[in-house]
Design a protein around this motif. Structure first.
Motif, PDB file in Angstrom:
ATOM      1  N   LEU A  82      -3.573  10.945 -20.074  1.00  0.00           N
ATOM      2  CA  LEU A  82      -4.311  11.272 -18.845  1.00  0.00           C
ATOM      3  C   LEU A  82      -5.706  11.852 -19.338  1.00  0.00           C
ATOM      4  CD1 LEU A  82      -4.532  11.501 -15.757  1.00  0.00           C
ATOM      5  CD2 LEU A  82      -3.513  13.893 -16.004  1.00  0.00           C
ATOM      6  N   HIS A 122       7.046  10.452  -4.290  1.00  0.00           N
ATOM      7  CA  HIS A 122       5.496   9.968  -4.431  1.00  0.00           C
ATOM      8  C   HIS A 122       4.552  10.974  -4.337  1.00  0.00           C
ATOM      9  CE1 HIS A 122       2.208   6.532  -3.838  1.00  0.00           C
ATOM     10  NE2 HIS A 122       1.735   7.433  -4.377  1.00  0.00           N
ATOM     11  N   HIS A 179      -5.085  11.189 -10.290  1.00  0.00           N
ATOM     12  CA  HIS A 179      -3.772  10.808 -10.713  1.00  0.00           C
ATOM     13  C   HIS A 179      -2.549  11.320  -9.747  1.00  0.00           C
ATOM     14  CE1 HIS A 179      -3.981  14.678 -12.546  1.00  0.00           C
ATOM     15  NE2 HIS A 179      -2.652  14.715 -12.518  1.00  0.00           N
ATOM     16  N   GLU A 180      -1.823  10.464  -9.693  1.00  0.00           N
ATOM     17  CA  GLU A 180      -0.476  10.786  -8.784  1.00  0.00           C
ATOM     18  C   GLU A 180       0.765   9.947  -9.280  1.00  0.00           C
ATOM     19  OE1 GLU A 180      -0.767   7.925  -5.010  1.00  0.00           O
ATOM     20  OE2 GLU A 180      -2.825   7.893  -5.868  1.00  0.00           O
ATOM     21  N   HIS A 181       1.844  10.736  -9.067  1.00  0.00           N
ATOM     22  CA  HIS A 181       3.021  10.055  -9.771  1.00  0.00           C
ATOM     23  C   HIS A 181       4.192   9.443  -8.674  1.00  0.00           C
ATOM     24  CE1 HIS A 181       1.872  12.341 -13.302  1.00  0.00           C
ATOM     25  NE2 HIS A 181       1.932  13.323 -12.712  1.00  0.00           N
ATOM     26  N   ILE A 206      -3.784   6.334 -12.092  1.00  0.00           N
ATOM     27  CA  ILE A 206      -4.847   7.082 -12.823  1.00  0.00           C
ATOM     28  C   ILE A 206      -6.108   6.378 -12.254  1.00  0.00           C
ATOM     29  CG2 ILE A 206      -5.754   7.693 -14.883  1.00  0.00           C
ATOM     30  CD1 ILE A 206      -3.330   7.696 -16.192  1.00  0.00           C
ATOM     31  N   THR A 230       2.518   6.191 -12.739  1.00  0.00           N
ATOM     32  CA  THR A 230       1.590   7.003 -12.512  1.00  0.00           C
ATOM     33  C   THR A 230       0.047   6.216 -12.134  1.00  0.00           C
ATOM     34  OG1 THR A 230       2.390   8.788 -14.034  1.00  0.00           O
ATOM     35  CG2 THR A 230       0.174   8.793 -13.498  1.00  0.00           C
ATOM     36  N   ARG A 267      -2.790   1.457 -11.900  1.00  0.00           N
ATOM     37  CA  ARG A 267      -1.265   1.695 -12.041  1.00  0.00           C
ATOM     38  C   ARG A 267      -0.681   1.469 -13.485  1.00  0.00           C
ATOM     39  NH1 ARG A 267       2.770   1.453  -7.599  1.00  0.00           N
ATOM     40  NH2 ARG A 267       5.023   1.282  -8.420  1.00  0.00           N
ATOM     41  N   ASP A 289       3.308  17.432  -8.389  1.00  0.00           N
ATOM     42  CA  ASP A 289       4.151  17.199  -9.475  1.00  0.00           C
ATOM     43  C   ASP A 289       5.703  17.273  -9.205  1.00  0.00           C
ATOM     44  OD1 ASP A 289       2.119  17.022 -11.612  1.00  0.00           O
ATOM     45  OD2 ASP A 289       1.734  18.764 -11.078  1.00  0.00           O
ATOM     46  N   GLN A 325       5.484  17.335 -20.736  1.00  0.00           N
ATOM     47  CA  GLN A 325       3.992  17.141 -20.797  1.00  0.00           C
ATOM     48  C   GLN A 325       3.467  18.138 -21.633  1.00  0.00           C
ATOM     49  OE1 GLN A 325       0.454  18.549 -17.876  1.00  0.00           O
ATOM     50  NE2 GLN A 325       2.417  17.970 -16.895  1.00  0.00           N
ATOM     51  N   TYR A 370       2.007  12.583 -21.514  1.00  0.00           N
ATOM     52  CA  TYR A 370       3.273  12.529 -20.868  1.00  0.00           C
ATOM     53  C   TYR A 370       4.382  11.818 -21.916  1.00  0.00           C
ATOM     54  CZ  TYR A 370       1.050  13.913 -16.526  1.00  0.00           C
ATOM     55  OH  TYR A 370       0.222  14.548 -15.531  1.00  0.00           O
TER      56      TYR A 370
END
Length: 346
Positions: free
Chosen positions: A308, A270, A314-316, A293, A291, A297, A239, A328, A282
């Motif tokens: 979410l 990233h 997931h990645e941001h 998921i 993000t 993308r 995060d 959030q 979010y």
């Protein structure tokens, strides 16, 4: 017993139909009780700021603010669920016009407000009154009286979050209107903020302990400064920079069933991919990014919302030239208390 292939599946389907008139059932091959891992019907959804602004204008001109629970809100509905934004809570966007009063009531569901835009409104929670401004977080713990009045000159917009889906699933819904439109503020209307608002110090004589934070208002200035200070620490792998609004007496989440966090993604960030039980939504306070998921993308920018689902990988990413800040809300505190929380790197 997880995902067992039933060799008598056809016989079970026949029995289900026969037993229904007696209010009996047998385990179904089509709806297993146990699965190897969470299998949520909730789907990821991105709500864009432009669509939100357009529809807020619609409800602002066509809907009236009425007494009781009928607020003027734009509800973020998840198409994978029968109701709500996630399996446990509902996110709405409230639109209040100058001179309007959202009358006092209380309910079993816990709630919170995060101010998106505007100024000139105040909220009263069990006699404590606060002026609310952009970026502030205000708590409405369950079964507390609360009302709002807008004394400014332009429409005001804020996020409403209620754990109503959780309360409904427990069949524990209660609601009650106050005897008048607004409460009378306490003699010291901002007592909890005077006691705990510094975030660092507190009086020696503590109030009677409660299940929720004694601090009902968290100002934008306080949270943004805390986030700025945290940006000098090593980044969180999943995060980047992230802080939780906490109960100053216990260090736990501000509300027992709803988690609230403020997150910063610095330029070029990233994060690593991971997943966890519990759902989240979010709101993009500022900046732009994406993000990913479960391989899909979602590009987001200021004013957007993103849902979410539980156990989704997931990645941001920050795709802009300046920092991105996300507010959030999640149901992780409830899952932690029940012993259901689990997190896993992807």
């Amino acid at each position: 017993m997880a995902e067992v292939q039933m060799v008598d599946a056809d016989e079970r389907r026949t029995l289900i139909a026969e037993l229904e008139k007696y209010n009996f059932r047998v385990s179904s091959p089509d709806r297993p009780l146990f699965t190897k891992e969470p299998n949520s019907s909730m789907v990821p959804v991105l709500w864009k700021a432009g669509d939100i602004a357009e529809q807020l204008e619609q409800i602002g001109s066509r809907l009236k603010l009425q007494a009781g629970g009928a607020r003027r809100t734009l509800q973020l509905s998840n198409p994978g669920l029968p109701y709500g934004t996630t399996p446990t809570f509902w996110v709405s966007i409230q639109y209040i016009l100058p001179g309007e009063i959202a009358t006092a009531h209380r309910h079993m569901a816990s709630a919170l407000r995060f101010i998106m835009q505007g100024e000139g409104a105040d909220t009263t929670v069990d006699g404590e009154m606060y002026q609310i401004n952009e970026g502030d977080l205000v708590l409405t713990p369950n079964w507390t009286w609360h009302d709002h009045e807008h004394k400014g000159s332009e429409p005001m917009v804020w996020i409403d979050v209620l754990d109503i889906s959780l309360v409904r699933s427990c069949h524990a819904v209660f609601f009650e209107d106050f005897e008048s439109a607004r409460q009378t503020p306490n003699v010291i209307p901002d007592e909890s903020y005077r006691r705990f608002g510094s975030g660092l110090m507190r009086p020696l004589r503590r109030p009677e302990p409660k299940k929720y934070s004694p601090l009902l208002a968290y100002t934008s200035a306080m949270s943004e400064e805390a986030l700025r200070q945290a940006a000098g620490l090593d980044p969180d792998p999943y995060d980047d920079v992230i802080l939780e609004y906490q109960n100053p007496l216990t260090g736990e989440s501000a509300l027992p069933t709803i988690g609230t966090r403020l997150q910063m993604l610095r330029p070029g960030t990233h994060t690593r991919a991971h997943r966890h039980t519990g759902s989240a939504v979010y709101y993009v306070v500022r900046g732009e990014g994406a993000t990913i998921i479960d391989g899909r993308r979602f590009e987001w920018a200021k004013g957007d919302f993103l849902a979410l689902p539980p156990w989704a990988v997931h990645e941001h990413l920050n795709t802009g030239q300046s920092e991105a800040v996300l507010f959030q809300v999640n149901d992780i505190p409830a899952l932690e208390k029940l012993g259901f929380y689990r997190e896993q790197p992807a």
